[in-house]
Design an enzyme around this catalytic site. Structure first.
Site, mmCIF file in Angstrom:
data_model
loop_
_atom_site.group_PDB
_atom_site.id
_atom_site.type_symbol
_atom_site.label_atom_id
_atom_site.label_comp_id
_atom_site.label_asym_id
_atom_site.label_seq_id
_atom_site.Cartn_x
_atom_site.Cartn_y
_atom_site.Cartn_z
ATOM 1 N N LYS A 1 0.702 -1.163 -0.042
ATOM 2 C CA LYS A 1 -0.008 -0.024 0.067
ATOM 3 C C LYS A 1 0.940 1.377 -0.001
ATOM 4 C CE LYS A 1 -3.800 2.188 2.277
ATOM 5 N NZ LYS A 1 -4.882 1.702 3.370
ATOM 6 N N ASP B 1 -2.809 4.962 -1.783
ATOM 7 C CA ASP B 1 -3.894 5.690 -1.001
ATOM 8 C C ASP B 1 -3.226 6.994 -0.749
ATOM 9 O OD1 ASP B 1 -5.445 6.422 0.970
ATOM 10 O OD2 ASP B 1 -4.934 5.133 2.669
ATOM 11 N N LYS C 1 -13.287 0.294 8.556
ATOM 12 C CA LYS C 1 -12.274 0.224 9.705
ATOM 13 C C LYS C 1 -13.277 0.303 10.812
ATOM 14 C CE LYS C 1 -8.630 2.857 7.535
ATOM 15 N NZ LYS C 1 -8.011 4.333 7.278
ATOM 16 N N LYS D 1 1.477 5.155 -0.042
ATOM 17 C CA LYS D 1 0.828 6.393 0.369
ATOM 18 C C LYS D 1 1.321 7.594 -0.511
ATOM 19 C CE LYS D 1 -1.311 5.215 4.087
ATOM 20 N NZ LYS D 1 -2.724 5.418 4.373
HETATM 21 C C1 LIG Z 1 -0.508 0.785 10.042
HETATM 22 C C2 LIG Z 1 -0.558 1.210 8.557
HETATM 23 C C3 LIG Z 1 0.499 2.168 8.731
HETATM 24 C C4 LIG Z 1 -2.113 1.570 8.481
HETATM 25 C C5 LIG Z 1 -2.838 1.255 7.554
HETATM 26 N N1 LIG Z 1 -2.038 0.460 6.638
HETATM 27 C C6 LIG Z 1 -3.365 2.475 6.584
HETATM 28 O O1 LIG Z 1 -2.786 2.857 5.885
HETATM 29 N N2 LIG Z 1 -3.922 3.186 7.282
HETATM 30 C C7 LIG Z 1 -4.593 4.397 7.100
HETATM 31 C C8 LIG Z 1 -4.807 5.323 8.284
HETATM 32 C C9 LIG Z 1 -3.473 6.222 8.611
HETATM 33 O O2 LIG Z 1 -3.421 6.346 9.970
HETATM 34 C C10 LIG Z 1 -3.441 7.754 10.490
HETATM 35 C C11 LIG Z 1 -3.338 8.758 9.739
HETATM 36 C C12 LIG Z 1 -2.841 9.892 10.688
HETATM 37 O O3 LIG Z 1 -2.592 11.051 9.752
HETATM 38 C C13 LIG Z 1 -2.746 9.898 11.751
HETATM 39 C C14 LIG Z 1 -2.990 8.836 12.454
HETATM 40 C C15 LIG Z 1 -3.593 7.817 11.814
HETATM 41 C C16 LIG Z 1 -3.534 6.620 12.837
HETATM 42 O O4 LIG Z 1 -3.635 5.571 12.898
HETATM 43 N N3 LIG Z 1 -3.355 7.432 13.812
HETATM 44 C C17 LIG Z 1 -3.059 8.700 13.961
HETATM 45 C C18 LIG Z 1 -4.518 9.313 14.618
HETATM 46 C C19 LIG Z 1 -5.519 4.729 5.763
HETATM 47 O O5 LIG Z 1 -6.008 3.869 5.501
HETATM 48 O O6 LIG Z 1 -5.846 5.635 5.588
HETATM 49 MG MG LIG Z 2 -6.879 5.189 3.548
#
Ligand SMILES: CC(C)C[C@H](N)C(=O)N[C@H](CCOc1cc(O)cc2c1C(=O)N[C@@H]2C)C(=O)O
Ligand SMILES: [Mg+2]
Length: 327
Positions: free
Chosen positions: A148, A175, A246, A150
């Site tokens: 994935k 993403d 989620k 970013k």
């Molecule tokens: C654990 C992975 C890194 C998470 C997953 N694969 C993922 O991409 N999740 C994101 C959500 C990102 O989470 C964030 C973003 C952020 O700016 C701040 C926070 C978090 C989080 O988990 N805790 C803090 C508050 C997705 O799908 O967008």
């Molecule tokens: Mg996302």
């Protein structure tokens, strides 16, 4: 009269490496853990307060605290859905109630919830936002074959090209966390399939969803920040091909199950996703993965230290939780 006892703990877990998305970077995971004790059994739940949705550790703690009396007097999981809105606070309590029910009844959560028998699940593993070169380097050592990436601004197409070149064996989810430049979208969506991209997640701000119209395209578009609960599905189905469910957004496993079924009924694909958190947060989501097309449950891989009896990850696959962890 019930003899239930509720404990809430804020936990800060340092990350192995800084985690960056379009909105900013973080170096620690901050979660709230709920422990429910009753008749010698313990149920655990965890959540991530998320500023994007107006949540702070303080506000989520206060929301859980406000339910203490009702929970300790024996509030049921079904009643909880009526008494609390979706979001992180309800997630921690709902998951703790499922775990407690499993522990007191001796029946695992997957059976209580009517889920398929748990099996190992392939999960996406995240490559954090960086320069195209740094993301390609990171991708070379990232486990698994579903990555994935970013995204978040100028050079997004170069990021995808660089990672595809470094890992031609991998399927890519990209993403943007609402941060894709509208001018970049046509080139990215046109090139995506040829660069190994299988899903484009939340390209634009949730407030710009009106601009999207669902139409056949080589790469599906998935809602994340726009998708919270089953009540969003009818609208989302006109604009997106898939949703990222989620538990922190749905307010727990109970509503997550309803959201998965609603998405299916509307012909949408479903990915089960996570925030940056450890194995207690992931465990219910791993069980729900049996009903989903894809899983993005790599949270524990980012923590320097996970909980005891944490989930086992190998080559991009995660084993189901044992009862010693959750469920
Ligand atoms: C654990 C992975 C890194 C998470 C997953 N694969 C993922 O991409 N999740 C994101 C959500 C990102 O989470 C964030 C973003 C952020 O700016 C701040 C926070 C978090 C989080 O988990 N805790 C803090 C508050 C997705 O799908 O967008
Ligand atoms: Mg996302």
């Amino acid at each position: 009269m019930s003899n239930r006892h509720l404990e809430i703990t804020a936990v800060s877990s340092p990350l192995r490496a800084a985690f960056a998305i379009s909105r900013g970077a973080k170096t620690e995971a901050v979660t709230l853990r709920v422990r429910l004790q009753q008749d010698g059994a313990t149920g655990w739940g965890e959540c991530v307060p998320y500023a994007r949705y107006g949540e702070t550790v303080e506000s989520v703690t206060a929301a859980i605290e406000a339910m203490r009396g009702a929970i300790e007097e024996g509030l049921t999981r079904v009643e909880l859905q009526e008494r609390m809105p979706a979001g992180a606070a309800r997630c921690a309590l709902d998951c703790a109630l499922w775990d407690l029910e499993a522990k007191t009844s001796g029946t695992p959560v997957w059976q209580l919830a009517g889920l398929p028998e748990p099996k190992p699940v392939e999960t996406a593993v995240t490559v954090t936002l960086d320069t195209p070169e740094a993301m390609a380097e990171a991708a070379k050592t990232t486990q698994g074959r579903l990555l994935k990436l970013k995204l978040g601004g100028a050079e997004d197409l170069k990021r995808i090209e660089a990672v595809h070149l470094a890992r031609p064996d991998a399927r890519l989810i990209v993403d943007a966390n609402e941060g894709l430049l509208p001018a970049d979208f046509p080139a990215i969506s046109k090139a995506a399939a040829g660069l190994g991209v299988v899903l484009i997640e939340q390209p634009f701000p949730a407030s710009d969803d009106e601009a999207l119209v669902r139409r056949p395209a080589p790469v599906a578009i998935c809602a994340d920040e726009s998708a919270h609960t089953s009540s969003d599905i009818q609208d989302l189905a006109r604009r997106y091909d898939a949703v990222n469910v989620k538990l922190d957004k749905t307010g727990g496993l109970t509503e997550a199950l309803a959201m998965v079924h609603a998405a299916r009924a509307s012909g949408m694909g479903v990915m089960i996703g996570c925030m940056v958190a450890g194995s207690i947060s992931m465990a219910p989501a791993v069980l729900l993965a049996g009903l989903c097309d894809a899983a993005d449950l790599d949270g524990p891989l980012w923590l320097k230290e996970d909980v005891a009896n944490g989930l086992t990850y190998r080559d991009g696959w995660v084993e189901p939780p044992t009862g010693a962890l959750w469920g």
